[in-house]
Design a protein around this motif. Structure first.
Motif, mmCIF file in Angstrom:
data_model
loop_
_atom_site.group_PDB
_atom_site.id
_atom_site.type_symbol
_atom_site.label_atom_id
_atom_site.label_comp_id
_atom_site.label_asym_id
_atom_site.label_seq_id
_atom_site.Cartn_x
_atom_site.Cartn_y
_atom_site.Cartn_z
ATOM 1 N N GLY A 2 0.811 -1.207 0.000
ATOM 2 C CA GLY A 2 0.000 0.000 0.000
ATOM 3 C C GLY A 2 0.843 1.255 0.000
ATOM 4 O O GLY A 2 2.012 1.254 -0.393
ATOM 5 N N ALA A 3 0.236 2.329 0.462
ATOM 6 C CA ALA A 3 0.905 3.632 0.448
ATOM 7 C C ALA A 3 2.173 3.589 1.287
ATOM 8 O O ALA A 3 2.272 2.889 2.284
ATOM 9 C CB ALA A 3 -0.041 4.700 0.992
ATOM 10 N N THR A 4 3.176 4.355 0.863
ATOM 11 C CA THR A 4 4.442 4.416 1.602
ATOM 12 C C THR A 4 4.619 5.768 2.269
ATOM 13 O O THR A 4 5.712 6.135 2.649
ATOM 14 C CB THR A 4 5.631 4.134 0.677
ATOM 15 N N THR A 5 3.550 6.509 2.402
ATOM 16 C CA THR A 5 3.567 7.767 3.142
ATOM 17 C C THR A 5 2.654 7.633 4.358
ATOM 18 O O THR A 5 1.510 7.207 4.233
ATOM 19 C CB THR A 5 3.088 8.945 2.267
ATOM 20 N N TYR A 6 3.207 7.972 5.505
ATOM 21 C CA TYR A 6 2.468 7.860 6.763
ATOM 22 C C TYR A 6 2.680 9.137 7.562
ATOM 23 O O TYR A 6 3.612 9.901 7.315
ATOM 24 C CB TYR A 6 2.969 6.648 7.571
ATOM 25 N N ASP A 7 1.827 9.340 8.546
ATOM 26 C CA ASP A 7 2.033 10.501 9.412
ATOM 27 C C ASP A 7 3.314 10.343 10.228
ATOM 28 O O ASP A 7 4.069 11.295 10.408
ATOM 29 C CB ASP A 7 0.838 10.682 10.354
ATOM 30 N N VAL A 8 3.547 9.124 10.711
ATOM 31 C CA VAL A 8 4.704 8.865 11.581
ATOM 32 C C VAL A 8 5.375 7.563 11.155
ATOM 33 O O VAL A 8 4.698 6.568 10.875
ATOM 34 C CB VAL A 8 4.265 8.759 13.060
ATOM 35 N N ILE A 9 6.697 7.575 11.123
ATOM 36 C CA ILE A 9 7.480 6.363 10.878
ATOM 37 C C ILE A 9 8.300 6.097 12.129
ATOM 38 O O ILE A 9 9.014 6.984 12.612
ATOM 39 C CB ILE A 9 8.398 6.508 9.665
ATOM 40 N N ARG A 116 17.008 3.295 7.380
ATOM 41 C CA ARG A 116 18.026 4.350 7.391
ATOM 42 C C ARG A 116 17.389 5.667 6.968
ATOM 43 O O ARG A 116 16.643 5.717 5.970
ATOM 44 C CB ARG A 116 19.176 4.022 6.444
ATOM 45 N N ILE A 117 17.692 6.713 7.703
ATOM 46 C CA ILE A 117 17.216 8.045 7.339
ATOM 47 C C ILE A 117 18.039 8.535 6.156
ATOM 48 O O ILE A 117 19.276 8.510 6.198
ATOM 49 C CB ILE A 117 17.354 8.997 8.537
ATOM 50 N N THR A 118 17.367 8.978 5.107
ATOM 51 C CA THR A 118 18.081 9.463 3.924
ATOM 52 C C THR A 118 17.977 10.972 3.763
ATOM 53 O O THR A 118 18.836 11.592 3.135
ATOM 54 C CB THR A 118 17.546 8.779 2.653
ATOM 55 N N SER A 119 16.939 11.550 4.341
ATOM 56 C CA SER A 119 16.754 13.003 4.328
ATOM 57 C C SER A 119 15.641 13.321 5.319
ATOM 58 O O SER A 119 15.111 12.421 5.981
ATOM 59 C CB SER A 119 16.400 13.508 2.924
ATOM 60 N N ALA A 120 15.276 14.583 5.424
ATOM 61 C CA ALA A 120 14.227 14.967 6.357
ATOM 62 C C ALA A 120 12.942 14.189 6.086
ATOM 63 O O ALA A 120 12.461 14.149 4.951
ATOM 64 C CB ALA A 120 13.965 16.459 6.266
ATOM 65 N N ARG A 121 12.430 13.518 7.130
ATOM 66 C CA ARG A 121 11.159 12.787 7.080
ATOM 67 C C ARG A 121 11.160 11.605 6.096
ATOM 68 O O ARG A 121 10.094 11.094 5.752
ATOM 69 C CB ARG A 121 9.994 13.727 6.736
ATOM 70 N N THR A 122 12.308 11.151 5.669
ATOM 71 C CA THR A 122 12.376 10.040 4.728
ATOM 72 C C THR A 122 13.249 8.919 5.288
ATOM 73 O O THR A 122 14.362 9.153 5.746
ATOM 74 C CB THR A 122 12.944 10.498 3.372
ATOM 75 N N VAL A 123 12.705 7.704 5.245
ATOM 76 C CA VAL A 123 13.414 6.517 5.727
ATOM 77 C C VAL A 123 13.408 5.470 4.621
ATOM 78 O O VAL A 123 12.364 5.175 4.038
ATOM 79 C CB VAL A 123 12.736 5.940 6.988
ATOM 80 N N ARG A 132 14.833 -2.339 -1.570
ATOM 81 C CA ARG A 132 14.764 -1.067 -0.853
ATOM 82 C C ARG A 132 13.393 -0.429 -1.025
ATOM 83 O O ARG A 132 12.889 -0.312 -2.138
ATOM 84 C CB ARG A 132 15.854 -0.117 -1.350
ATOM 85 N N THR A 133 12.840 -0.014 0.109
ATOM 86 C CA THR A 133 11.518 0.615 0.101
ATOM 87 C C THR A 133 11.612 1.975 0.767
ATOM 88 O O THR A 133 11.926 2.061 1.959
ATOM 89 C CB THR A 133 10.501 -0.254 0.863
ATOM 90 N N PRO A 134 11.348 3.062 0.035
ATOM 91 C CA PRO A 134 11.375 4.391 0.658
ATOM 92 C C PRO A 134 10.049 4.695 1.359
ATOM 93 O O PRO A 134 8.975 4.416 0.828
ATOM 94 C CB PRO A 134 11.597 5.323 -0.529
ATOM 95 N N LEU A 135 10.142 5.237 2.562
ATOM 96 C CA LEU A 135 8.963 5.641 3.323
ATOM 97 C C LEU A 135 9.072 7.126 3.631
ATOM 98 O O LEU A 135 10.159 7.630 3.914
ATOM 99 C CB LEU A 135 8.861 4.863 4.634
ATOM 100 N N THR A 136 7.959 7.800 3.613
ATOM 101 C CA THR A 136 7.937 9.228 3.908
ATOM 102 C C THR A 136 6.973 9.511 5.053
ATOM 103 O O THR A 136 5.871 8.959 5.103
ATOM 104 C CB THR A 136 7.492 10.040 2.669
ATOM 105 N N ALA A 137 7.402 10.368 5.966
ATOM 106 C CA ALA A 137 6.571 10.751 7.109
ATOM 107 C C ALA A 137 6.046 12.165 6.925
ATOM 108 O O ALA A 137 6.813 13.077 6.604
ATOM 109 C CB ALA A 137 7.381 10.668 8.396
ATOM 110 N N ARG A 138 4.760 12.363 7.130
ATOM 111 C CA ARG A 138 4.200 13.714 7.039
ATOM 112 C C ARG A 138 4.617 14.570 8.231
ATOM 113 O O ARG A 138 4.868 15.767 8.091
ATOM 114 C CB ARG A 138 2.676 13.656 6.972
ATOM 115 N N HIS A 139 4.673 13.939 9.415
ATOM 116 C CA HIS A 139 4.915 14.720 10.631
ATOM 117 C C HIS A 139 6.211 14.373 11.357
ATOM 118 O O HIS A 139 6.930 15.283 11.778
ATOM 119 C CB HIS A 139 3.733 14.550 11.593
#
Length: 479
Positions: A2-9, A116-123, A132-139
């Protein structure tokens, strides 16, 4: 998935990470958890639960032998195989199916692999087959990766493949001879456990036994360990280690003495699990402890939050208090603060509210499951004085309490409360004795709630219980 963007990772699915994720989901946000090992973390499989399972059988047997009537019914010794089977059950046989199922039921996606953190709000999660699966956090991104055993720089130690707490707690057999380097909580508990299971234990306690506790606590534990046959070597220090071809461990102490053992346990402290999290991508040092404010935001070298405050750290990894229950407390606090900030609420200045982890400072409870148990909360008398408080320590022999005699024949215990004389509140409390763990929370409430001594006179302990020690301590203090 499913989606790879969440409020919190959340990176780390131990008790802390699980509680962070659950808290933010209960607050109406979405969360995903990243875990490279077992869901449930150190406490579930290699620390709290299996360790206490190893210790409990011997404690129950000791308790039965201290009560006439029950004593006569005890006809044998510990069944070591049964103890290890019980330990296995509390570690879920090192399978996390149940914990992973709980995450799924709670609506929290699990990504297995190294985060691993790759940039702000991105794991980025590196999973099976290096996918490799990129995840993004909104908050927010929360680091809850805990700590691992510290192996000190002793010549030959790493090459000798010593046990850490993990190997000791998961051992499928009891060594005939066990040497332990260390004198803290882990060393003391495992010395207690393996001695009860039949091992010949030698404990090298360079800095003493339970050195951070009230002095009487360590003294009682040393006495008990020696009574159990443990060779407790206060001030002894290993200079070098070598494992022979036959598996025997040879230790040379700094004074030249030689010690042999079948296994060697190293229990000298912890190190943060931050080596491979991509911290350098946000200006932090890989492998370092993370510094946080009271809302658990990670701070940079300049003392300011990382970026706009999107990065948090909870549990052992921030080094505030390395205890599971305190990490879960931090998890609840950080979950609430993330939800509040996501909703635009102001949380700064909320010193006594749900959005801060202020109990980490002077109201931390801890139980050491040795014989006797050591239960404490807040500051020792020495720590309170070092903090600049004007204090008075009040002591009482717990064996003199009526309920203690009913608890066990020849009950031996000691209680101390440390009173801030300027505010007339308790700032520290320590108990040493059989089954004192269950007495601790009353002291925790008194310390955390800063209950005035005059008010505590109206908290009447039931008779005849060991809790009557509270009345005796107040009487000893005077009105």
């Amino acid at each position: 998935m499913g989606a790879t963007t969440y409020d919190v990772i959340v990176i780390g699915a131990g008790p802390v990470g699980e509680n962070v994720a659950d808290r933010v989901v209960q607050g109406g946000l979405t969360a995903a958890v990243v875990e490279r090992e077992l869901v449930g973390g150190e406490c579930s499989y290699w620390a709290c639960m299996p360790t206490k399972a190893l210790l409990r059988s011997a404690a129950a047997l000791r308790a039965a032998r201290q009560v006439p009537g029950a004593r006569e019914a005890v006809t044998g010794d510990l069944d070591v195989a049964a103890v290890l089977r019980r330990r296995d059950s509390f570690a879920s046989s090192w399978k996390d199916d149940g914990q992973a199922a709980w995450l799924e039921q709670a609506g929290i996606p699990l990504y297995r692999g190294q985060g691993r953190i790759t940039s702000a709000r991105t794991v980025e999660v590196t999973g099976e087959n290096a996918v490799r699966t990129p995840l993004t956090a909104r908050h927010a991104v929360v680091i809850a990766t805990g700590s691992g055993a510290l192996v000190p720089d002793i010549a030959g130690l790493r090459e000798a493949a010593p046990w850490t707490s993990r190997e000791a707690v998961a051992a499928n057999a009891v060594p005939r001879r066990l040497a332990i380097i260390g004198g803290g909580v882990v060393a003391s508990e495992l010395a207690t456990a393996f001695a009860a299971l039949g091992a010949s234990v030698t404990m090298l306690a360079r800095d003493g036994v339970l050195p951070l506790a009230e002095p009487f606590a360590g003294e009682r534990v040393v006495e008990s360990l020696r009574d159990a046959g443990v060779s407790v070597r206060l001030g002894a220090e290993a200079g070098s280690v070598k494992r022979g071809d036959d598996g025997t461990v040879h230790l040379t102490l700094t004074d030249g003495e030689q010690i042999e053992a079948d296994e060697l346990l190293v229990a000298t402290g912890r190190t943060p699990n931050t080596q491979d999290l991509g911290l350098d991508a946000v200006g932090l040092t890989p492998g370092a402890w993370l510094t946080v404010d009271d809302t658990l935001r990670v701070l940079g070298d300049d003392g300011a939050p990382i970026g706009d405050g999107w990065l948090y750290a909870a549990g052992d990894v921030n080094r505030r208090v390395l205890l599971t229950h305190q990490g879960k407390y931090q998890a609840r606090a950080v979950g609430d603060v993330i939800v509040a900030r996501a909703k635009g609420e102001t949380v700064e200045g909320d010193r006594w509210g749900r959005h801060v982890a202020t109990a980490d400072e002077r109201a931390v409870p801890q139980v050491v499951f040795t014989e006797p148990e050591i239960a404490s909360v807040g500051l020792t008398a020495a720590a309170a004085e070092a903090a600049g408080l004007r204090v008075r320590a009040v002591d009482y022999d717990m064996g003199a309490v009526a309920g203690a005699g009913l608890q066990a024949e020849g009950y031996r215990g000691h209680a101390r409360m440390v009173v801030d004389e300027d505010r007339k509140v308790i700032v520290g409390f320590t108990l040493a004795g059989p089954d004192v763990a269950e007495l601790l929370h009353a002291a925790t409430i008194a310390v955390a709630g800063e209950v005035p001594l005059d008010r505590l006179w109206h908290a009447v302990p039931a008779f005849p219980t060991v809790s009557e020690v509270w009345l005796r301590l107040l009487e000893a203090y005077g009105r």
